[in-house]
Design a protein around this motif. Structure first.
Motif, PDB file in Angstrom:
ATOM      1  N   PHE A   1       9.563   4.737 -10.519  1.00  0.00           N
ATOM      2  CA  PHE A   1       9.967   3.430 -11.025  1.00  0.00           C
ATOM      3  C   PHE A   1      10.510   2.565  -9.895  1.00  0.00           C
ATOM      4  O   PHE A   1      11.729   2.368  -9.812  1.00  0.00           O
ATOM      5  N   PRO A   2       9.672   2.055  -9.003  1.00  0.00           N
ATOM      6  CA  PRO A   2      10.233   1.175  -7.977  1.00  0.00           C
ATOM      7  C   PRO A   2      10.785  -0.094  -8.631  1.00  0.00           C
ATOM      8  O   PRO A   2      10.220  -0.615  -9.584  1.00  0.00           O
ATOM      9  N   VAL A   3      11.918  -0.539  -8.128  1.00  0.00           N
ATOM     10  CA  VAL A   3      12.596  -1.717  -8.661  1.00  0.00           C
ATOM     11  C   VAL A   3      12.458  -2.851  -7.654  1.00  0.00           C
ATOM     12  O   VAL A   3      12.764  -2.683  -6.477  1.00  0.00           O
ATOM     13  N   VAL A   4      12.001  -4.010  -8.130  1.00  0.00           N
ATOM     14  CA  VAL A   4      11.796  -5.162  -7.255  1.00  0.00           C
ATOM     15  C   VAL A   4      12.499  -6.376  -7.849  1.00  0.00           C
ATOM     16  O   VAL A   4      12.274  -6.727  -9.005  1.00  0.00           O
ATOM     17  N   PHE A   5      13.368  -6.987  -7.060  1.00  0.00           N
ATOM     18  CA  PHE A   5      13.898  -8.300  -7.385  1.00  0.00           C
ATOM     19  C   PHE A   5      13.179  -9.247  -6.426  1.00  0.00           C
ATOM     20  O   PHE A   5      13.550  -9.331  -5.258  1.00  0.00           O
ATOM     21  N   PRO A   6      12.094  -9.915  -6.896  1.00  0.00           N
ATOM     22  CA  PRO A   6      11.307 -10.746  -5.973  1.00  0.00           C
ATOM     23  C   PRO A   6      12.185 -11.703  -5.183  1.00  0.00           C
ATOM     24  O   PRO A   6      12.953 -12.477  -5.751  1.00  0.00           O
ATOM     25  N   GLU A   7      12.067 -11.602  -3.873  1.00  0.00           N
ATOM     26  CA  GLU A   7      12.959 -12.285  -2.933  1.00  0.00           C
ATOM     27  C   GLU A   7      13.091 -13.771  -3.180  1.00  0.00           C
ATOM     28  O   GLU A   7      14.165 -14.329  -3.012  1.00  0.00           O
TER      29      GLU A   7
ATOM     30  N   ALA B   1       1.577  -2.977  -8.575  1.00  0.00           N
ATOM     31  CA  ALA B   1       1.154  -2.546  -9.913  1.00  0.00           C
ATOM     32  C   ALA B   1      -0.366  -2.542 -10.037  1.00  0.00           C
ATOM     33  O   ALA B   1      -0.953  -1.624 -10.633  1.00  0.00           O
ATOM     34  N   ASP B   2      -1.022  -3.537  -9.456  1.00  0.00           N
ATOM     35  CA  ASP B   2      -2.480  -3.630  -9.523  1.00  0.00           C
ATOM     36  C   ASP B   2      -3.137  -2.475  -8.776  1.00  0.00           C
ATOM     37  O   ASP B   2      -4.044  -1.819  -9.296  1.00  0.00           O
ATOM     38  N   GLN B   3      -2.685  -2.194  -7.561  1.00  0.00           N
ATOM     39  CA  GLN B   3      -3.260  -1.094  -6.772  1.00  0.00           C
ATOM     40  C   GLN B   3      -2.996   0.261  -7.412  1.00  0.00           C
ATOM     41  O   GLN B   3      -3.859   1.129  -7.417  1.00  0.00           O
ATOM     42  N   ALA B   4      -1.805   0.439  -7.982  1.00  0.00           N
ATOM     43  CA  ALA B   4      -1.422   1.731  -8.553  1.00  0.00           C
ATOM     44  C   ALA B   4      -1.893   1.890 -10.001  1.00  0.00           C
ATOM     45  O   ALA B   4      -1.801   2.983 -10.567  1.00  0.00           O
ATOM     46  N   LYS B   5      -2.366   0.806 -10.606  1.00  0.00           N
ATOM     47  CA  LYS B   5      -2.825   0.824 -12.013  1.00  0.00           C
ATOM     48  C   LYS B   5      -1.699   1.244 -12.956  1.00  0.00           C
ATOM     49  O   LYS B   5      -1.879   2.087 -13.827  1.00  0.00           O
ATOM     50  N   VAL B   6      -0.530   0.647 -12.764  1.00  0.00           N
ATOM     51  CA  VAL B   6       0.637   0.918 -13.610  1.00  0.00           C
ATOM     52  C   VAL B   6       1.138  -0.412 -14.172  1.00  0.00           C
ATOM     53  O   VAL B   6       0.863  -1.476 -13.619  1.00  0.00           O
ATOM     54  N   PRO B   7       1.910  -0.358 -15.272  1.00  0.00           N
ATOM     55  CA  PRO B   7       2.424  -1.610 -15.834  1.00  0.00           C
ATOM     56  C   PRO B   7       3.588  -2.183 -15.036  1.00  0.00           C
ATOM     57  O   PRO B   7       4.243  -1.485 -14.273  1.00  0.00           O
ATOM     58  N   ILE B   8       3.824  -3.453 -15.275  1.00  0.00           N
ATOM     59  CA  ILE B   8       5.000  -4.146 -14.763  1.00  0.00           C
ATOM     60  C   ILE B   8       5.954  -4.284 -15.953  1.00  0.00           C
ATOM     61  O   ILE B   8       5.551  -4.737 -17.026  1.00  0.00           O
ATOM     62  N   VAL B   9       7.210  -3.871 -15.774  1.00  0.00           N
ATOM     63  CA  VAL B   9       8.225  -3.988 -16.817  1.00  0.00           C
ATOM     64  C   VAL B   9       9.166  -5.122 -16.418  1.00  0.00           C
ATOM     65  O   VAL B   9       9.591  -5.212 -15.265  1.00  0.00           O
ATOM     66  N   PHE B  10       9.485  -5.988 -17.381  1.00  0.00           N
ATOM     67  CA  PHE B  10      10.262  -7.191 -17.116  1.00  0.00           C
ATOM     68  C   PHE B  10      11.723  -7.021 -17.504  1.00  0.00           C
ATOM     69  O   PHE B  10      12.051  -6.861 -18.672  1.00  0.00           O
ATOM     70  N   LEU B  11      12.591  -7.087 -16.510  1.00  0.00           N
ATOM     71  CA  LEU B  11      14.036  -7.008 -16.710  1.00  0.00           C
ATOM     72  C   LEU B  11      14.625  -8.398 -16.476  1.00  0.00           C
ATOM     73  O   LEU B  11      14.278  -9.057 -15.498  1.00  0.00           O
ATOM     74  N   TYR B  12      15.484  -8.813 -17.382  1.00  0.00           N
ATOM     75  CA  TYR B  12      16.111 -10.131 -17.262  1.00  0.00           C
ATOM     76  C   TYR B  12      17.624  -9.975 -17.239  1.00  0.00           C
ATOM     77  O   TYR B  12      18.211  -9.371 -18.122  1.00  0.00           O
ATOM     78  N   LYS B  13      18.234 -10.520 -16.204  1.00  0.00           N
ATOM     79  CA  LYS B  13      19.692 -10.496 -16.062  1.00  0.00           C
ATOM     80  C   LYS B  13      20.242 -11.811 -16.602  1.00  0.00           C
ATOM     81  O   LYS B  13      20.257 -12.828 -15.917  1.00  0.00           O
ATOM     82  N   ASP B  14      20.653 -11.784 -17.869  1.00  0.00           N
ATOM     83  CA  ASP B  14      21.150 -12.977 -18.553  1.00  0.00           C
ATOM     84  C   ASP B  14      22.649 -13.111 -18.310  1.00  0.00           C
ATOM     85  O   ASP B  14      23.463 -12.473 -18.979  1.00  0.00           O
TER      86      ASP B  14
ATOM     87  N   THR C   1       0.826  -1.207   0.000  1.00  0.00           N
ATOM     88  CA  THR C   1       0.000   0.000   0.000  1.00  0.00           C
ATOM     89  C   THR C   1       0.858   1.255   0.000  1.00  0.00           C
ATOM     90  O   THR C   1       0.597   2.204  -0.744  1.00  0.00           O
ATOM     91  N   GLN C   2       1.894   1.247   0.800  1.00  0.00           N
ATOM     92  CA  GLN C   2       2.796   2.397   0.904  1.00  0.00           C
ATOM     93  C   GLN C   2       3.441   2.708  -0.455  1.00  0.00           C
ATOM     94  O   GLN C   2       3.461   3.853  -0.894  1.00  0.00           O
ATOM     95  N   VAL C   3       3.943   1.694  -1.134  1.00  0.00           N
ATOM     96  CA  VAL C   3       4.583   1.908  -2.429  1.00  0.00           C
ATOM     97  C   VAL C   3       3.543   2.307  -3.475  1.00  0.00           C
ATOM     98  O   VAL C   3       3.775   3.225  -4.271  1.00  0.00           O
ATOM     99  N   ALA C   4       2.390   1.647  -3.489  1.00  0.00           N
ATOM    100  CA  ALA C   4       1.339   1.973  -4.463  1.00  0.00           C
ATOM    101  C   ALA C   4       0.894   3.428  -4.323  1.00  0.00           C
ATOM    102  O   ALA C   4       0.651   4.113  -5.327  1.00  0.00           O
ATOM    103  N   GLU C   5       0.812   3.932  -3.092  1.00  0.00           N
ATOM    104  CA  GLU C   5       0.403   5.326  -2.868  1.00  0.00           C
ATOM    105  C   GLU C   5       1.444   6.327  -3.373  1.00  0.00           C
ATOM    106  O   GLU C   5       1.099   7.453  -3.720  1.00  0.00           O
ATOM    107  N   GLU C   6       2.714   5.924  -3.433  1.00  0.00           N
ATOM    108  CA  GLU C   6       3.764   6.821  -3.932  1.00  0.00           C
ATOM    109  C   GLU C   6       3.517   7.220  -5.390  1.00  0.00           C
ATOM    110  O   GLU C   6       3.933   8.292  -5.818  1.00  0.00           O
ATOM    111  N   PHE C   7       2.863   6.366  -6.159  1.00  0.00           N
ATOM    112  CA  PHE C   7       2.613   6.675  -7.566  1.00  0.00           C
ATOM    113  C   PHE C   7       1.767   7.929  -7.729  1.00  0.00           C
ATOM    114  O   PHE C   7       1.958   8.690  -8.672  1.00  0.00           O
ATOM    115  N   SER C   8       0.815   8.155  -6.806  1.00  0.00           N
ATOM    116  CA  SER C   8      -0.032   9.356  -6.906  1.00  0.00           C
ATOM    117  C   SER C   8       0.690  10.618  -6.442  1.00  0.00           C
ATOM    118  O   SER C   8       0.270  11.725  -6.736  1.00  0.00           O
ATOM    119  N   LYS C   9       1.810  10.464  -5.754  1.00  0.00           N
ATOM    120  CA  LYS C   9       2.552  11.603  -5.220  1.00  0.00           C
ATOM    121  C   LYS C   9       3.673  12.089  -6.153  1.00  0.00           C
ATOM    122  O   LYS C   9       4.236  13.143  -5.917  1.00  0.00           O
TER     123      LYS C   9
END
Length: 187
Positions: free
Chosen positions: A110-116, A133-146, A97-105
């Motif tokens: 561009f919060p960066v998440v490496f899922p634990e 992304a769902d709460q903030a109504k923003v896309p998820i961008v996929f980064l791949y470290k090959d 919720t805290q991160v999703a609310e930052e989008f309106s501020k």
């Protein structure tokens, strides 16, 4: 002054990747100024320099999320300057919720998440990125470290749909095609 600082950071990012022998992908402008950036795989805490290098090359002020335990002493000044978001992992639901609310501020975010779950021998990834992304109504961008080809790639993006499980399967398939298997468990 910001223009000059942006070019300096860009140069630092390019130098970082050149020294490492890596190439760095660019986020397409059409994605916009607000999204959740997820990265797989997350092999080590040393993935952070790759994240910062990525943001420097892409000339964007990302907001990497790190454990609050990492922010102490002189490092707190560095992390604050880099706009790092500290996360108290003991209250995961509140973090979403805290991160999703930052989008309106913010105009750009561009919060960066490496899922634990990708760093450990686990059966299922953490899905906080999807909820943000769902709460903030923003896309998820996929980064791949090959690691084999030594490159950071942008594999695409998507908005959340009606079903988290369906979205996770789509995300898994995108990464699978690139050569990485995301552990979804029974999803």
């Amino acid at each position: 002054m910001n223009f000059i600082f942006s070019w300096i950071k860009y140069g630092i990012g390019m130098l970082f990747f050149k020294i490492q022998g890596w190439k760095c992908g660019i986020v397409p402008k059409e994605i916009g100024d607000k999204y959740v950036l997820i990265g797989f795989p997350h092999n080590t805490n040393m993935d952070a320099p790759f994240g910062f290098g990525f943001s420097f090359v892409n000339r964007m002020q990302t907001s990497p999320m790190i454990k609050k335990e990492w922010v102490f002493g002189p490092m707190s000044i560095v992390f604050k300057a880099m706009k790092v978001m500290t996360i108290d992992r003991s209250s995961a639901g509140n973090m979403v919720t805290q991160v999703a609310e930052e989008f309106s501020k913010r105009d750009k975010f561009f919060p960066v998440v490496f899922p634990e779950g990708t760093r450990k021998d686990v059966k299922k990834i953490k899905t906080g990125f999807w909820h943000i992304a769902d709460q903030a109504k923003v896309p998820i961008v996929f980064l791949y470290k090959d690691g084999q080809k030594k490159q950071l790639l942008i594999l695409g993006h998507m908005f959340t749909g009606k079903s988290k499980e369906d979205d996770l399967i789509k995300i898994r398939d995108i990464y699978r095609e690139a050569g990485y298997e995301i552990p979804l468990g029974d999803s």
